[in-house]
Structures are given as C-alpha cells and as structure tokens.
Design a protein around this motif. Sequence first.
Motif, short mmCIF file in Angstrom:
data_model
loop_
_atom_site.label_atom_id
_atom_site.label_comp_id
_atom_site.label_asym_id
_atom_site.label_seq_id
_atom_site.Cartn_x
_atom_site.Cartn_y
_atom_site.Cartn_z
N THR A 815 46.45 -54.26 25.51
CA THR A 815 47.48 -53.22 25.63
C THR A 815 48.86 -53.86 25.77
O THR A 815 49.85 -53.38 25.19
CB THR A 815 47.19 -52.34 26.86
OG1 THR A 815 45.91 -51.72 26.69
CG2 THR A 815 48.25 -51.26 27.02
N LYS A 816 48.92 -54.94 26.53
CA LYS A 816 50.20 -55.66 26.69
C LYS A 816 50.66 -56.24 25.35
O LYS A 816 51.84 -56.14 24.97
CB LYS A 816 50.04 -56.78 27.72
CG LYS A 816 51.32 -57.56 27.98
CD LYS A 816 51.06 -58.65 29.02
CE LYS A 816 52.33 -59.48 29.24
NZ LYS A 816 52.11 -60.56 30.25
N ASP A 817 49.71 -56.86 24.61
CA ASP A 817 50.06 -57.44 23.30
C ASP A 817 50.50 -56.34 22.33
O ASP A 817 51.42 -56.53 21.53
CB ASP A 817 48.86 -58.19 22.72
CG ASP A 817 48.57 -59.48 23.48
OD1 ASP A 817 49.40 -59.87 24.33
OD2 ASP A 817 47.52 -60.09 23.22
N LEU A 818 49.83 -55.18 22.40
CA LEU A 818 50.17 -54.07 21.50
C LEU A 818 51.58 -53.57 21.81
O LEU A 818 52.37 -53.29 20.88
CB LEU A 818 49.16 -52.95 21.68
CG LEU A 818 49.35 -51.72 20.78
CD1 LEU A 818 49.25 -52.12 19.30
CD2 LEU A 818 48.31 -50.64 21.11
N GLY A 819 51.93 -53.47 23.09
CA GLY A 819 53.27 -53.05 23.46
C GLY A 819 54.34 -53.99 22.94
O GLY A 819 55.40 -53.56 22.46
N ALA A 820 54.07 -55.29 23.03
CA ALA A 820 55.03 -56.28 22.54
C ALA A 820 55.21 -56.17 21.03
O ALA A 820 56.32 -56.27 20.50
CB ALA A 820 54.57 -57.69 22.92
N ALA A 821 54.08 -55.93 20.30
CA ALA A 821 54.16 -55.81 18.84
C ALA A 821 54.93 -54.55 18.45
O ALA A 821 55.72 -54.55 17.50
CB ALA A 821 52.75 -55.79 18.25
N GLU A 822 54.69 -53.45 19.16
CA GLU A 822 55.40 -52.21 18.85
C GLU A 822 56.90 -52.34 19.14
O GLU A 822 57.74 -51.79 18.40
CB GLU A 822 54.79 -51.07 19.67
CG GLU A 822 53.40 -50.67 19.17
CD GLU A 822 52.72 -49.65 20.06
OE1 GLU A 822 53.11 -49.57 21.26
OE2 GLU A 822 51.80 -48.96 19.57
N LYS A 823 57.25 -53.07 20.21
CA LYS A 823 58.67 -53.31 20.51
C LYS A 823 59.32 -54.14 19.41
O LYS A 823 60.44 -53.85 18.97
CB LYS A 823 58.79 -54.02 21.85
CG LYS A 823 60.23 -54.28 22.28
CD LYS A 823 60.28 -54.98 23.65
CE LYS A 823 61.72 -55.25 24.06
NZ LYS A 823 61.80 -55.95 25.37
N GLU A 824 58.62 -55.16 18.93
CA GLU A 824 59.13 -55.99 17.85
C GLU A 824 59.33 -55.16 16.58
O GLU A 824 60.34 -55.29 15.89
CB GLU A 824 58.16 -57.14 17.58
CG GLU A 824 58.53 -58.04 16.41
CD GLU A 824 59.69 -58.96 16.69
OE1 GLU A 824 60.13 -59.66 15.77
OE2 GLU A 824 60.20 -58.97 17.84
N LYS A 825 58.37 -54.24 16.30
CA LYS A 825 58.49 -53.38 15.12
C LYS A 825 59.71 -52.46 15.24
O LYS A 825 60.48 -52.31 14.28
CB LYS A 825 57.22 -52.56 14.96
CG LYS A 825 57.28 -51.56 13.80
CD LYS A 825 56.00 -50.72 13.72
CE LYS A 825 56.12 -49.68 12.60
NZ LYS A 825 54.87 -48.85 12.51
N ALA A 826 59.90 -51.89 16.43
CA ALA A 826 61.02 -50.96 16.64
C ALA A 826 62.36 -51.67 16.46
O ALA A 826 63.29 -51.13 15.85
CB ALA A 826 60.93 -50.35 18.04
N GLN A 827 62.47 -52.89 16.98
CA GLN A 827 63.72 -53.65 16.85
C GLN A 827 64.00 -53.99 15.39
O GLN A 827 65.15 -53.89 14.93
CB GLN A 827 63.63 -54.94 17.69
CG GLN A 827 63.66 -54.69 19.19
CD GLN A 827 63.46 -55.97 19.99
OE1 GLN A 827 62.96 -56.97 19.47
NE2 GLN A 827 63.85 -55.94 21.26
N ALA A 828 62.96 -54.40 14.66
CA ALA A 828 63.15 -54.72 13.24
C ALA A 828 63.55 -53.49 12.44
O ALA A 828 64.44 -53.54 11.57
CB ALA A 828 61.86 -55.34 12.68
N LEU A 829 62.89 -52.35 12.71
CA LEU A 829 63.22 -51.12 11.99
C LEU A 829 64.66 -50.68 12.29
O LEU A 829 65.37 -50.19 11.39
CB LEU A 829 62.25 -50.00 12.39
CG LEU A 829 60.85 -50.08 11.78
CD1 LEU A 829 59.94 -49.03 12.41
CD2 LEU A 829 60.91 -49.89 10.26
#
Length: 873
Positions: A815-829
């Motif tokens: 869950t922690k790793d998923l949150g970090a990946a989603e944050k990275e996706k949001a910043q890139a978008l």
Amino acid sequence: MTENTQQQPVSAPELPTQYVPAEVEGKLYERWVERGYFDADEKSERDPYTIVIPPPNVTGSLHLGHAFEHTLIDAVTRRKRMQGYETLWQPGMDHAGIATQNVVERELGREGKSRHDLGREAFVERVWQWKNESGGQISGQMRRLGDGVAWSRERFTMDEGLSKAVQTIFKKLYDDELIYRAERIINWCPRCLTAISDIEVEYQEDDGELVSLKYGDGEDSVVVATTRAETMLGDTAVAVHPDDERYAHLVGKRIRLPLTDRTIPVVADTHVDPEFGTGAVKVTPAHDPNDFEIGRRHNLPNITVMDERAVITVPGPFEGLDRMEARSAIVAALRAEGRIVAEKRPYKHSVGHCSRCKTTIEPRLSLQWWVKVGPLAEAAGDAVRDGRVAIHPKEMESRYFGWVDNLHDWCISRQLWWGHRIPVWYGPNGETVCVGPNDEAPSGEGWTQDTDVLDTWFSSGLWPFSTLGWPEQTPSLEKFYPNSILITGYDILFFWVARMMMFGLYAMDGTPPFHTIVLHGMVRDQFGKKMSKSFGNAVNPLDWMDEYGSDAVRFTLARGANPGIDVPIGEDWVQGSRNFANKIWNATRFALMNGATVEGELPDAAEMSASDRWILSRLNAVVAEVDAYYEDYQFAKLSDTLFHFAWDEVFDWYVELSKTAFFAGGAQARVSGRVLGEVLDVMLRLLHPVVPFVTETLWTTLTGKESLVIADWPVDSGFRDAAAEAEIGHLQQVVTEVRRFRSDQGLQSAQKVPARLDLSGTPLAVHEAAIRQVLRLQPEGDSFQATATLPIAGARVELDLSGTIDVEAERKRLTKDLGAAEKEKAQALAKLGNEAFLAKAPDQVVEKIRGRLAKAEADIERITAQVETLPGA
C-alpha cells in the motif's frame, strides 16, 4: 580479445581453498625478477615505452604516497608490456643532500661529534657508509608492492655516471653564460646552515607582532611598520612612493635611525604602495628580497646584521643575541626611547619555514651560484604550448604556466658537504676555472675548489637522460629517450617537473624529456585530512600489506585515483579490496572445479546459450571501456569498471546462471565451461596490472602457461549481441524483483520456496531452470497454494509462502509503494498538462517526465495485482 600469448605450458598446482597473500606474493615477485620479465633490451625491435620512477630519497621509506604513485606507474607499465612494447621502468634513488646530511650529522651528534671533527673527506666517506648500510630500504618495500622496475638498471644520483652528467651540464651551462655567481638575497636556513630554493620554503600562518616605529624627529620623521624589528639595525633607507605628497618634503633628506649612530636617506620608489599602512617602508637590502631590489636602484649599502645561525653581529647591546631574543630586546629599547607608535600582537602573518627542519627562514644576502632560467623556462613553456608535451589533466596547465612564465633565477649552490661539489676552481690571482668531466683540474699552490655543493634538484632534473648514459650517446639513450610519460604528484610540478623540462630541452637539442605529464593528487585520510605523523593519521602501507595483501592496497589506491584530485583512503576500503581478491579467488576456484577451461576454440554462437553470448558481449565491451580509461589515465574508473564487471556480472550472474548447465553436464556444460574459461582468462589479464599477485596465481593455474606478466593484453574482438543483452537484462529484472520481495518478507537467501512460473510470451522460458536455481524456487507441489503473485515485465511468478509471510505487513508495504507510485504519476501528469511548462522545457526533459509517467503507471499496475493476490483480499 586475443589468443593467449605463445608461452610454454607449465604444470600449475591446484588452488588451495583459501588465498593467503603472504604465502604467494614474495615468491612470485622473485620469480618475475629472476626470469628477467622487467628487464629492458635496447636492442629490441619492439617500440619503446619508457617511464622513470620519481627517485625517492635514500633516507626514506615507502609511505602511502609512494605506494599510490608506484601502483599507477606499475599498472601503466604492466599493460604496455602486455601490449608488446619494450618497456623500461627506470628505478633509482636521490642522494637527498640536506636530508641525508642531517641524518648522518644526528648520528654523529649521538657520538658527541660534529662533521667538522671528521673533516670533509672523512664525513663524505661516513655518509657513503651510511648509504650502503642503512639507505635504500625502500627498494625492498618496492618489491613488496610489486613494482615491475628494471632492477639491473638501478641508478643513484651520486653514482659515477650521473656525476659525470652533472659536471657536463654544469660546464655547458657555464660556458653558455646560463650559470653565474652573484650576491643576491636567498632563503637561508639557520638550522641546516645552507641556502634553499624558493620551492623548498613552506609558508604558514604564524602568530607574530606588528610594530610601528617612528624614524627621525619632528617634521623630519616618518612611521614605518615591521614584523621583524631586529632587521632595523641593517636599514639603509626609508622608501616612499614618488607621487605621495605626504612625504614629498622628506625625499632626498636624511633622518636618524633609532638605536644607532647612523642617519639614512628617504628615497622615492614606485615599488611602495602608498595605500598600504603609512605609505612608508623601511629598507633593509641585506635581509629582504624586495628591499634588495630597491637598494640596487638607489645604490644603497647592504648591511648584514646576522651570521649564518641568525645571531646578531652588529656591535652594541644586541650583539650575540639570537634573532628572536634580539627582536624582543630591540622593541623594548625602542619603547624606552619613545619610538613605538603602535603594537599589534598576536599578528597573524605568513612566515616561510624550511621544508626539511621547519625552522623559520631568514632572507639573507649571500654570494651564491645561480642558473639564469629565462631562456630555459621559456623553452619549457613553449613545449607545452605547441603540443610537444601534454599535461593531464589539462586544467593543470595553468599551474604549470603560472610557474615557468614567472620563474626567478634559480639558486643552485648549497652550503653542504654531501652532494655534487661545484666544479669550479679559484686561483691565487683571482682566476675562476670551470672544469668539465674530461678536463684536468687546476693544481698548484693557491688553487682551491668551491666548497659548495649543488641543489639536489639539479641532479634529479637530469634523471630522464642521465640514467640512460648521457652525455655518452648510448644505445639505451637512443632507444629509450624521450620518456613516454611521467606520472607524478602535482605537488612537485615545480620542484622536479619544470627542472626536467628545462634541462631535457637544453641538453637534448630541443627534445622534451617526455611526451605526457600525468599529475595525480595526494593521498589523504578517510576524512580528507592530510596524512602526517604529527596528526596521528599517517599510515605505513607495509602494515596494510601484511594484514590484507599487496593487491588489496594497490586496488584501493587505484580505485581512488581520479586525475589531479586528492585521494581519501581508510582501512575499511582496504578490507573491501581484500574481500574482492578473495571473491576472485573463490569464484575462479569454483569455475575450475566445474569445467572452466581455455582449451580449444570458442564454440560458435549458435551453440551458446543466451547467457553465454551475453557475458561475451559484455566482456568485449569492458575490454574497450578499460582501454579507453587507460588512455585517459582514469585509474579510478577503470578499476571500478573491472570491480563491477567481475563481481556483479561474472560472479553474481553468469556463474550462477551457468550452474544449471554445469550440474546437468553434457554439451551445454562443455560450452559454458569454455565460455567461462575465456571470460576468466580475459578478466584476469585486464585485472593484472592493478592486482598482479592474485591474478598471476589464478591465470597460470587456469591456462597452464608461464606468466601473466608476459601474456598478451586483451583486444576487443568486436563481438556484441544486443539481443542476448536484452534477454538477460529481462531475466535480471525478474530475478531482482523476486529477490527484493523475498528480502522484504525476511526470507533467508538460501531458503527454498515453492513457486509457479508463467514465462509464456517472454524469451525467458528457456531460462526457467536457471531462474529457479538462482532464486531457490522449488517446483510447485500438489498442495501448492499461491499466497503472493508478482507480475514482472510480462512474466508472472506465484509463490507459496504459507506460514512464512506476514500478510498484513506485506499489505502495508504494498500500500505504501502504491501510494508513492500514484504520487509520482500525479506529479508527472501535472507537468505534462502544464502548457507553459511544455512550451519552455527542453525536449529531453519532457521525454524524461514521460518516461517517469510510464514507469509509475507500470508500477501501479504491478503493485495493484500483487495486492489482489494477497490472502483475504
């Protein structure tokens, strides 16, 4: 890659289970020397490759700086020898005039004697005796390190041949009016009782005092400031700037010098800075170089106020006092006279010290011998500017030019007994005769030889050609001059390198002494601090060699050697290098036990597995990379490349992937055994120049041949297999991700886990056995239950971790790793959706962000799938 060199096979012992450097290194080195591997043949038709050892002092021992420099020189020389050059690494030692005389004088002191009790001839004989008995221990230490020097050509700066070279060039310079005798201000050491050159003076910030003194009286008075009040006894003027209106009325007048019966003139000189201090300076021509020049311009007398021991000689109340005692006494007397205007103490200022004994230097007027360096220095600068000599790294050129373009005449006479005596005789009627090596010295009543000896750097400046027999035109000189390169520390760029450039160009008809000057930094402790006995952080490299082996010390030093940059080093790094040597040993031993061989040709690529083709492709790329780094003297990068290739790729991946074939036996085992033998053969040859001992032992065992020292250097065959590299890269991605998962779950690396592998649609199906071998994955059984699923790069790995996995901990981690990946996706978008950003950002930046977005989306897909496979999801 090349075929192995044509050496006669020899029987090699089996490898012991453990590598013990002490049992290997000494015997190997003596074998190399006995077989003449390091000798250089001037009759050889091979292209020459020449490099000199910066001659260590005969008084010295091997310190870490020597070990560092020697490692780099030896690595370069060993590689060139393997490439087929006729290599000469010229060894020898410097007689180290001041240092050696000090050692023997201290020895005499313990006997209650001085050199004057023995007399000059007997004292010099005593120094030779000391040199033969105690000097030169560094030679044995060089053997410990593995230096591949031509011992049969070892030279000493005081031996007969080099002495002839010194006398020859002195005579030539003298006849060309480039050597002269004159009275000038020199740096004088009251402890060593000799002149020393500018570059032998070390400056440091000392606590002193700045005293402002009033000279003259009433309107005819002026205030000057000094940190050396004792020199006022030798003042012969006060100087002011010609345009300074404050003192215009005083110029040409004479004012009273305090504490003396003399008056001195006030002179106008442009050297004076009217903005500094009071704008007036005291002039002491016999005790300050700038004052001396002012004195020459204004015909001022030179009054020497101290003897050679810095004791006041001026008749009066201060006579017989040491300069420091006189300073305090003179300030007290001036205070009593009301002449002190201001005092500042402590006053931090830069003070020169003798680099040998650390005594404060005394500028002193003295009759000495000098080299007129103007035309010599100009030639030394031109040789670099026109490209005949390259300095590496190039940014060091400015330091070189800053020195040679502003070089003052060089004081070459020293008031010592040990050294090359100046070959000049003085006659009873004022005659002066310079004697060459083939001339007969004047004799008869009243003829005496100059008592001084030459600066040590005078003879070491001839080192690249005097060691080859010059002034005779020997076969060695014709073959091995000029040197190919010089590797030395940037700290002696001025001491030694510039001297060799000047003398080499002068003596050898404009041919510089070397083509390339490679400058390295200084070895420092792990915190970047200078190593010093006084700091308590000095390291005896022999201690580390005893503990970890010479290869470990060498590899540590080479791995830190970036061009021109200081090298921090700590013992834990040497331990790491020892571990690397052990890794090479153990992995090679395993390979030999499992069929690694160099016998026969390499199999066709069609017979090889993807991992075989991958490692050969990587091997050739590393050969090319290491060659490029050697040509650019990037020792740290080439060492790091070899470390990671050997440990990460050969041992951790290829050997592990090959175990399946080895254990199964058959044709594929024979193919992989031959490939592994090739890889080890080439890899050991690449490593040999830096770690010669362990590689020699392993290579001779692997190949059955005579010695790596005379083996061929590997050559890039051009073989590349991008498909195999991509395929193994894919495999590595799968294995790395599963290993990470296992580690996160706290599983031991050797713990076997049931697994189901779905490799369909990927090129990894043929590697299933290898993947299971590397990851310790058992085949799935009847009771198999997937408790974790890892979708990785198109593959799917299901693991049965029943009873071994903490489901809630794993869910929390994912869950922690998923949150970090989603944050990275949001910043890139967000960035890619910003029109203003896209309009200004370079294309490569935008592409990088798109890559981050793609990776984040893939991570989200992977992690989400893993969460869904957890029990209770």
